[in-house]
Motif scaffolding. Structure first.
Motif, PDB file in Angstrom:
ATOM      1  N   LYS A  67       0.828  -1.202   0.000  1.00  0.00           N
ATOM      2  CA  LYS A  67       0.000   0.000   0.000  1.00  0.00           C
ATOM      3  C   LYS A  67       0.867   1.259   0.000  1.00  0.00           C
ATOM      4  O   LYS A  67       0.606   2.210  -0.750  1.00  0.00           O
ATOM      5  N   VAL A  68       1.903   1.281   0.821  1.00  0.00           N
ATOM      6  CA  VAL A  68       2.801   2.438   0.854  1.00  0.00           C
ATOM      7  C   VAL A  68       3.519   2.598  -0.480  1.00  0.00           C
ATOM      8  O   VAL A  68       3.716   3.712  -0.978  1.00  0.00           O
ATOM      9  N   ASN A  69       3.912   1.475  -1.088  1.00  0.00           N
ATOM     10  CA  ASN A  69       4.587   1.514  -2.383  1.00  0.00           C
ATOM     11  C   ASN A  69       3.699   2.158  -3.451  1.00  0.00           C
ATOM     12  O   ASN A  69       4.141   2.990  -4.248  1.00  0.00           O
ATOM     13  N   VAL A  70       2.419   1.805  -3.446  1.00  0.00           N
ATOM     14  CA  VAL A  70       1.459   2.390  -4.381  1.00  0.00           C
ATOM     15  C   VAL A  70       1.225   3.862  -4.060  1.00  0.00           C
ATOM     16  O   VAL A  70       1.252   4.727  -4.949  1.00  0.00           O
ATOM     17  N   ASP A  71       1.025   4.176  -2.800  1.00  0.00           N
ATOM     18  CA  ASP A  71       0.750   5.558  -2.400  1.00  0.00           C
ATOM     19  C   ASP A  71       1.932   6.469  -2.728  1.00  0.00           C
ATOM     20  O   ASP A  71       1.748   7.608  -3.176  1.00  0.00           O
ATOM     21  N   TYR A  72       3.149   5.959  -2.506  1.00  0.00           N
ATOM     22  CA  TYR A  72       4.317   6.803  -2.803  1.00  0.00           C
ATOM     23  C   TYR A  72       4.475   6.984  -4.312  1.00  0.00           C
ATOM     24  O   TYR A  72       4.881   8.054  -4.773  1.00  0.00           O
TER      25      TYR A  72
END
Length: 381
Positions: A67-72
């Protein structure tokens, strides 16, 4: 002569923000002759939420990490899109390249990961997006770092030695040799925040200037195992947090004294690396004083720079004057250059620097969701 306009993005280990730099490159694809002109540049600071997410991302569960990878990836895309609109660059920019944000870097285990899903970022952009510059080199047996010496080789030909004082200090020698020297702003910024809650960094090194060197801490810093390794070599945040941060015991020592000690340590390690570089250049530069270009956030730390200048100028090295824009955005500029070379299909990571089995054309290319005609279609091949 060919001309290309691209944007480079850089997020360093010091977590101060996303550097975004729009550059025009002019040169001959088949030669080493390239020049650059910065058109616009700015640092997009991370808010408190993003700072914490990036700091803690490596400890997340797999699902939360994705999720963090996508959000970043979206954060990078939207940040660049706003930058393009703000500076009216829509009809100039031909590509975007991003270093991503390093979370895992352990080349001995074949691991190098920079946060930011490239396909996600590409959905926000109208031009090709290049990222993930380290993985291929690591797979080829290299360190995946440092990558900046490639750009230095082509774009900073008037500098014999290039030093970048970022979260980690690194050195490049004529684009042929390069390695991470020591922890730099990772230590200094951490201690500044301990000295004054909410302080992001020690402005001009004034806190450190008022401290005293702690001999036993300085000795411990100088004897960490990393310094015994031969180049090519690279540091990573996990190693620093495990092997260096425990030495900086803010319960046992006065924080400003630790700042002064770390400043002394960084200056001495940079000077040592520059002296070794000077000796390696002795046959190539008979009778000439090698020039040193110092950039990165640490180059704005007046006290740190005073210490470095004092130590290296006495060795017969000449510190070059440099404008603040280059100091702040040299790495983002170079990642734009690496992205351009990837799109052109020419090598952008060199085995002499990283220790890989061979040179490589590194970087993953992500096409925008819709791909309008580019000003120069050669970047598509």
């Amino acid at each position: 002569m060919s001309s290309f306009v691209g944007i480079g993005c850089m997020s360093g280990s010091s977590l101060d923000g996303l550097d975004v730099c729009c550059v025009e490159f002019t040169g001959d694809i088949c030669s080493d002759l390239w020049g650059y002109r910065i058109l616009n540049a700015e640092t997009i600071s991370y808010d408190e939420q993003w700072t914490e997410r990036l700091r803690n991302a490596a400890m997340l569960s797999a699902a939360h990490f994705v999720k963090v990878n996508v959000d970043y990836g979206l954060f990078v895309g939207h940040s660049v899109a706003r930058f393009i609109t703000k500076h009216r660059l829509d009809h100039k920019v031909q590509f975007v390249a991003s270093h991503g944000h390093s979370l895992f870097h352990n080349p001995h285990d074949g691991v190098a990961f920079q946060l930011g899903d490239g396909e996600v970022t590409a959905t926000v952009l109208k031009v090709p997006f290049v990222t993930s510059f380290r993985s291929k080199d690591v797979c080829l047996g290299g360190q995946g770092a440092p990558l900046v010496p490639c750009g230095e080789k082509f774009l900073f030909r008037n500098s014999d030695i290039c030093v970048n004082l970022g979260g980690i200090a690194n050195i490049g020698v004529r684009g042929l040799v390069g390695y991470d020297i020591c922890a730099c702003n990772i230590m200094l910024n951490y201690l500044a925040s301990k000295a004054n809650a909410g302080m992001a960094f020690d402005k001009d090194g004034e806190l450190a200037r008022n401290g005293n060197v702690i001999p036993e801490v300085l000795l411990k810093l100088k004897t960490i195992a990393y310094y015994q390794d031969a180049a090519p070599k690279s540091l990573w945040r996990d190693y620093i947090e495990s092997n260096i941060m425990p030495i900086l015991d803010t319960d046992k020592y006065i924080v400003v004294d630790l700042l002064r000690t770390c400043t002394e340590h960084v200056a001495s390690m940079v000077a040592k690396a520059c002296l070794e570089a000077k000796n390696s250049l002795a046959t190539a530069l008979p009778g000439n004083a090698p020039t040193v270009l110092i950039t990165g956030g640490g180059a704005l730390n007046k006290f740190l720079m005073e210490n470095i200048r004092q130590l290296i100028e006495v060795q017969g090295l000449v510190v070059q004057e440099v404008d603040e824009e280059t100091i702040n955005f040299k790495e983002a500029l170079i990642f734009a250059f690496l992205g351009m070379r990837c799109l052109l299909g020419v090598e952008n990571v060199f085995r002499e620097t990283t220790g890989a089995r061979k040179d490589s054309v590194s970087g993953s290319i992500h096409r925008p969701a819709t791909c309008p005609a580019l000003k120069n279609k050669s970047l598509l091949h």
